[in-house]
Design a protein around this motif. Structure first.
Motif, PDB file in Angstrom:
ATOM      1  N   GLU A 264       0.843  -1.201   0.000  1.00  0.00           N
ATOM      2  CA  GLU A 264       0.000   0.000   0.000  1.00  0.00           C
ATOM      3  C   GLU A 264       0.873   1.243   0.000  1.00  0.00           C
ATOM      4  O   GLU A 264       2.001   1.195   0.484  1.00  0.00           O
ATOM      5  CB  GLU A 264      -0.874   0.009   1.258  1.00  0.00           C
ATOM      6  CG  GLU A 264      -1.996  -0.992   1.178  1.00  0.00           C
ATOM      7  CD  GLU A 264      -2.909  -0.895   2.387  1.00  0.00           C
ATOM      8  OE1 GLU A 264      -3.189   0.237   2.819  1.00  0.00           O
ATOM      9  OE2 GLU A 264      -3.326  -1.946   2.884  1.00  0.00           O
ATOM     10  N   PRO A 265       0.352   2.344  -0.518  1.00  0.00           N
ATOM     11  CA  PRO A 265       1.165   3.558  -0.505  1.00  0.00           C
ATOM     12  C   PRO A 265       1.323   4.061   0.936  1.00  0.00           C
ATOM     13  O   PRO A 265       0.506   3.753   1.796  1.00  0.00           O
ATOM     14  CB  PRO A 265       0.377   4.548  -1.349  1.00  0.00           C
ATOM     15  CG  PRO A 265      -1.006   4.026  -1.364  1.00  0.00           C
ATOM     16  CD  PRO A 265      -0.942   2.551  -1.143  1.00  0.00           C
TER      17      PRO A 265
ATOM     18  N   GLY B 123       4.921   5.766  -6.683  1.00  0.00           N
ATOM     19  CA  GLY B 123       3.678   5.638  -7.423  1.00  0.00           C
ATOM     20  C   GLY B 123       3.139   4.217  -7.345  1.00  0.00           C
ATOM     21  O   GLY B 123       3.865   3.266  -7.029  1.00  0.00           O
ATOM     22  N   ASP B 124       1.856   4.059  -7.637  1.00  0.00           N
ATOM     23  CA  ASP B 124       1.247   2.734  -7.598  1.00  0.00           C
ATOM     24  C   ASP B 124       1.928   1.781  -8.587  1.00  0.00           C
ATOM     25  O   ASP B 124       2.125   0.610  -8.302  1.00  0.00           O
ATOM     26  CB  ASP B 124      -0.250   2.841  -7.916  1.00  0.00           C
ATOM     27  CG  ASP B 124      -1.047   3.367  -6.712  1.00  0.00           C
ATOM     28  OD1 ASP B 124      -0.483   3.354  -5.594  1.00  0.00           O
ATOM     29  OD2 ASP B 124      -2.205   3.780  -6.903  1.00  0.00           O
TER      30      ASP B 124
ATOM     31  N   LEU C  31      -5.195   1.434 -13.317  1.00  0.00           N
ATOM     32  CA  LEU C  31      -4.370   0.902 -12.241  1.00  0.00           C
ATOM     33  C   LEU C  31      -4.865   1.244 -10.836  1.00  0.00           C
ATOM     34  O   LEU C  31      -5.049   0.370  -9.995  1.00  0.00           O
ATOM     35  CB  LEU C  31      -2.936   1.418 -12.461  1.00  0.00           C
ATOM     36  CG  LEU C  31      -1.908   1.110 -11.408  1.00  0.00           C
ATOM     37  CD1 LEU C  31      -1.649  -0.385 -11.385  1.00  0.00           C
ATOM     38  CD2 LEU C  31      -0.605   1.859 -11.715  1.00  0.00           C
ATOM     39  N   GLN C  32      -5.103   2.536 -10.599  1.00  0.00           N
ATOM     40  CA  GLN C  32      -5.406   2.950  -9.231  1.00  0.00           C
ATOM     41  C   GLN C  32      -6.733   2.365  -8.753  1.00  0.00           C
ATOM     42  O   GLN C  32      -6.839   1.871  -7.634  1.00  0.00           O
ATOM     43  CB  GLN C  32      -5.387   4.472  -9.147  1.00  0.00           C
ATOM     44  CG  GLN C  32      -3.998   4.985  -9.554  1.00  0.00           C
ATOM     45  CD  GLN C  32      -3.674   6.344  -9.021  1.00  0.00           C
ATOM     46  OE1 GLN C  32      -4.353   7.305  -9.357  1.00  0.00           O
ATOM     47  NE2 GLN C  32      -2.633   6.427  -8.201  1.00  0.00           N
ATOM     48  N   LYS C  33      -7.706   2.388  -9.649  1.00  0.00           N
ATOM     49  CA  LYS C  33      -9.007   1.821  -9.269  1.00  0.00           C
ATOM     50  C   LYS C  33      -8.888   0.331  -8.992  1.00  0.00           C
ATOM     51  O   LYS C  33      -9.429  -0.173  -8.007  1.00  0.00           O
ATOM     52  CB  LYS C  33     -10.013   2.053 -10.402  1.00  0.00           C
ATOM     53  CG  LYS C  33     -11.057   3.067 -10.011  1.00  0.00           C
ATOM     54  CD  LYS C  33     -12.166   3.090 -11.050  1.00  0.00           C
ATOM     55  CE  LYS C  33     -12.497   4.530 -11.380  1.00  0.00           C
ATOM     56  NZ  LYS C  33     -12.836   4.768 -12.771  1.00  0.00           N
TER      57      LYS C  33
ATOM     58  N   LEU D 135      -6.303  -1.447  -8.107  1.00  0.00           N
ATOM     59  CA  LEU D 135      -5.567  -1.752  -6.880  1.00  0.00           C
ATOM     60  C   LEU D 135      -6.445  -1.569  -5.643  1.00  0.00           C
ATOM     61  O   LEU D 135      -6.443  -2.379  -4.729  1.00  0.00           O
ATOM     62  CB  LEU D 135      -4.341  -0.849  -6.759  1.00  0.00           C
ATOM     63  CG  LEU D 135      -3.120  -1.264  -7.587  1.00  0.00           C
ATOM     64  CD1 LEU D 135      -2.076  -0.150  -7.581  1.00  0.00           C
ATOM     65  CD2 LEU D 135      -2.512  -2.555  -7.049  1.00  0.00           C
ATOM     66  N   ARG D 136      -7.205  -0.483  -5.644  1.00  0.00           N
ATOM     67  CA  ARG D 136      -8.015  -0.189  -4.460  1.00  0.00           C
ATOM     68  C   ARG D 136      -9.230  -1.102  -4.394  1.00  0.00           C
ATOM     69  O   ARG D 136      -9.597  -1.594  -3.335  1.00  0.00           O
ATOM     70  CB  ARG D 136      -8.385   1.294  -4.447  1.00  0.00           C
ATOM     71  CG  ARG D 136      -7.164   2.106  -3.997  1.00  0.00           C
ATOM     72  CD  ARG D 136      -7.121   3.533  -4.476  1.00  0.00           C
ATOM     73  NE  ARG D 136      -5.863   4.163  -4.081  1.00  0.00           N
ATOM     74  CZ  ARG D 136      -4.737   4.091  -4.806  1.00  0.00           C
ATOM     75  NH1 ARG D 136      -4.714   3.454  -5.961  1.00  0.00           N
ATOM     76  NH2 ARG D 136      -3.636   4.676  -4.378  1.00  0.00           N
TER      77      ARG D 136
ATOM     78  N   TRP E 259      -5.503  -4.009  -2.915  1.00  0.00           N
ATOM     79  CA  TRP E 259      -4.063  -4.125  -3.193  1.00  0.00           C
ATOM     80  C   TRP E 259      -3.649  -5.480  -3.727  1.00  0.00           C
ATOM     81  O   TRP E 259      -2.501  -5.838  -3.760  1.00  0.00           O
ATOM     82  CB  TRP E 259      -3.221  -3.702  -1.966  1.00  0.00           C
ATOM     83  CG  TRP E 259      -3.655  -2.334  -1.556  1.00  0.00           C
ATOM     84  CD1 TRP E 259      -4.523  -2.012  -0.557  1.00  0.00           C
ATOM     85  CD2 TRP E 259      -3.344  -1.108  -2.222  1.00  0.00           C
ATOM     86  NE1 TRP E 259      -4.776  -0.668  -0.551  1.00  0.00           N
ATOM     87  CE2 TRP E 259      -4.050  -0.091  -1.559  1.00  0.00           C
ATOM     88  CE3 TRP E 259      -2.529  -0.782  -3.324  1.00  0.00           C
ATOM     89  CZ2 TRP E 259      -3.983   1.249  -1.952  1.00  0.00           C
ATOM     90  CZ3 TRP E 259      -2.445   0.542  -3.713  1.00  0.00           C
ATOM     91  CH2 TRP E 259      -3.184   1.541  -3.024  1.00  0.00           C
TER      92      TRP E 259
END
Ligand code: FES
Length: 652
Positions: free
Chosen positions: A139-140, A147-148, A175-177, A179-180, A184
């Motif tokens: 996780e960030p 960055g992701d 990507l971001q969607k 991952l969340r 993750w």
């Protein structure tokens, strides 16, 4: 060492491992081919193994039933949700406790072998260019401002030993969607890269993606385009489909398409557009047949002749219409599907096999990949019969290739009653040696024309004409019964004793079927038909003979007939005509659509791509047009079977 001994079957690989080592870890250390998509997290179930209990004298170990640890909570959960087959364990969860023999079932092998349908099974080892990987990403963190994508790439490096990957824009956008949404955890499709492209992430799914991804093996012919949709994980063909090549409206044969391009300033572009549109229509059709989303098709392999190759790529085929028949490139090509206007996954790749020469295309290369003359102990002649025959001759020492302009007669074109192979076309013919009367079978029926029930055949399919294999059989039968002589003349009724011979202008014709009373066709074989077939078969034979000269032999060990047409030719009749060199009949086999199979091999195994590229570089190309002996062979081969060469095996 007192660590337990572990033996994997069927590979036989073995080693000692500390108590508590997961089976998957042991397999990896020994280089055992055991699949895993989730990286050992008990999600994908690809790592299933079967511990073998009992005494294994072959391996000299006795194993106890408790050689592996009991089910842990991950396995329990997996089993309760999806169910594990009796006796199966998840390799990533089960731990080694004692000496054990572990069987890796075929479906758990990454490089599993996909068995081809034909009798002479040659297996395809799975090694596709695009694969799925499941990872859990860090996780960030405010303290580690990366960055992701960077963290995803790091996870892929760590878990899967993948190099530093790049990602397509489409992936970055999701990507971001993903991952969340997947907390993750994500599954990615990675294109492993080749000489042109560096390895890249091409698609992403939140969590563990249960589905699969697909590839297409496409045989782009001048008349038809055929595609096989393959599961890139299992290698299975999930759907096959074909359409007519829409370029036909610009010319039936290749040379008329080349000249259409020469005569019309926009001709070449029109033909390129037509074939690509046709291809997209075919993809829609095959995806709906398989009930999958076209977006899941991530790789495609194409094989085609040189003219189709150029027209598909949008390259003017002008140079291929004239000596010295220079290709824009003969190398294999790795492209993006988007560059070719193909509607597949936006990041899908396209691989086109190398061409052998200006007249011997990527389709012949695919035949070479499928039939592997370069690995053959005995000398094999492979002919792919179409409007242009592509011919390969070789063994482990060397392989020669040429093409020969047979023209379209073998496809039923330029034959008075000729037609394409379709229901109603006469495909098999026998002529009685005593009465000299014919009987025949049409496509779409199993009943011979002199048997009861033939009337029903007529009612169903009609008798519409003769297809390529039918014309070969009837002329060969006419030769065997003396209705046609060696030079190719049809005799009169008196000369031949056949009531079906009749004067037709200045020559004679042979009546095959008279349906006129019922409003049907009159199907005859004219002397011009015989001439057309003589020309076509002489071209084929002299190409083969020329390669034999170059090889320094006057006979071959076996003959393989490739191509859809090759699948229907009767070897005996082909040899009676002198289409192919004399050889024992049981050594003449059909390879079916060998070009399509070659495409499938290149799709499922990237090593095969490198292999065919190197084979093609080593093939000696012979240009028939400039070989003086070609003419000589052609003249001799115009006679049936041949003016000078004996056919000792055939005659025996
Ligand atoms: Fe995925 Fe074992 S590796 S379940």
């Amino acid at each position: 060492t007192t660590d337990p001994l572990v033996i994997f079957t069927p590979s036989g690989k073995r080693g000692h491992f500390p108590v508590g080592t997961p089976v998957l870890t042991a397999a990896r250390q020994l280089g055992v081919d055991l699949d895993s998509v989730c990286g050992g997290r008990g999600i994908c179930s690809k790592c299933q193994i079967t511990p073998s209990y009992g005494e294994f004298s072959k391996h000299g170990v006795t194993v106890a039933a408790d050689a592996l640890s009991d089910w842990n909570s991950v396995e329990e959960r997996y089993d309760s949700i999806r169910g594990l087959k009796q006796g199966r364990r998840l390799g990533c969860q089960a731990q080694i406790l004692r000496d054990v023999v572990i069987d890796v079932p075929a479906e758990s092998q990454v490089h599993k072998q996909v068995v081809r349908k034909r009798a002479e099974v040659r297996e395809i080892t799975m090694n596709p260019s695009t694969r799925l990987y499941y990872v859990e990403v860090q996780e960030p963190d405010m303290h580690d401002p990366s960055g992701d994508l960077e963290r995803l790439v790091t996870a892929l490096c760590r878990d899967w030993d993948l190099p530093d990957l790049e990602a397509d824009l489409g992936v970055l956008r999701n990507l971001q969607k993903a991952l969340r949404k997947g907390a993750w955890k994500v599954t990615v499709a990675v294109h492993l890269g080749d000489a042109v492209f560096s390895p890249r992430i091409v698609a992403i799914w939140p969590g563990f993606y249960e589905g699969t991804i697909y590839g297409l093996a496409v045989d782009l012919g001048s008349t038809t385009i055929a595609a096989h949709l393959c599961d890139l994980r299992s290698g299975e063909v999930v759907a096959s489909s074909g359409i007519m090549n829409p370029q036909i409206r610009f010319g039936e044969d290749l040379m008329s398409r080349v000249s259409y391009g020469m005569m019309n300033p926009t001709g070449s572009d029109e033909m390129t557009r037509a074939v690509r549109e046709g291809m997209n229509a075919l993809f829609v059709q095959i995806a709906s047949e398989a009930q999958i989303d076209r977006d899941l098709i991530m790789d495609a392999v194409f094989v085609c002749n040189p003219v189709m190759h150029h027209l598909f790529l949008g390259i003017d085929a002008y140079e291929l219409g004239q000596a010295p028949f220079a290709l824009a490139t003969s190398d294999a090509l790795s492209l993006r599907a988007l560059e070719l206007d193909l509607n597949l996954h936006p990041a899908a790749r396209v691989y086109i096999l190398p061409c052998i020469a200006g007249h011997v295309g990527a389709d012949a290369a695919a035949v070479a990949l499928s039939e592997a003359p370069d690995k053959s102990e005995d000398l094999v002649l492979i002919v792919d019969v179409g409007t242009n025959a592509e011919i390969l001759l070789g063994n482990r020492e060397k392989v020669l290739a040429c093409s020969s302009p047979t023209g379209p007669a073998f496809e039923g074109a330029q034959i008075s009653s000729g037609q394409r192979a379709a229901p109603g076309a006469i495909e098999h013919v026998e002529i009685d040696p005593v009465t000299k009367l014919p009987r025949f079978k049409v496509i779409g029926s199993d009943i011979w024309s002199d048997e009861d029930g033939f009337a029903e055949t007529i009612a169903q399919t009609g008798v519409t004409g003769i297809c390529g294999s039918g014309i070969i059989e009837v002329i060969a039968e006419m030769r065997m019964t003396g209705i046609v002589d060696g030079p190719g003349l049809i005799g009169s009724a008196e000369q031949t004793g056949s009531p079906n011979c009749f004067a037709d202008g200045r020559t004679n014709s042979y009546l095959l079927y008279d349906g006129t009373a019922a409003g049907g066709p009159l199907i005859t074989v004219t002397n011009t038909d015989v001439r057309q077939i003589q020309m076509a078969k002489a071209a084929l034979y002299s190409g083969a003979r020329l390669l034999m000269d170059k090889f320094g032999v006057d006979k071959v060990d076996r003959v393989v007939l490739a191509g859809a047409f090759g699948a229907h030719i009767s070897p005996k009749h082909a040899m009676v005509l002198g289409m192919i060199p004399d050889a024992p009949l049981d050594k003449v086999t059909s390879a079916g659509n060998a070009a399509g199979t070659g495409a499938r091999i290149a799709l499922l195994n990237t090593d095969a791509r490198a292999e065919i590229e190197s084979i093609v570089r080593q093939i000696h190309k012979i240009e028939t047009a400039i070989e003086p002996r070609f003419q000589e062979h052609f003249v001799n081969a115009s006679a049936i079977p041949n003016a000078v060469e004996p056919f000792p095996i055939l005659n025996a």
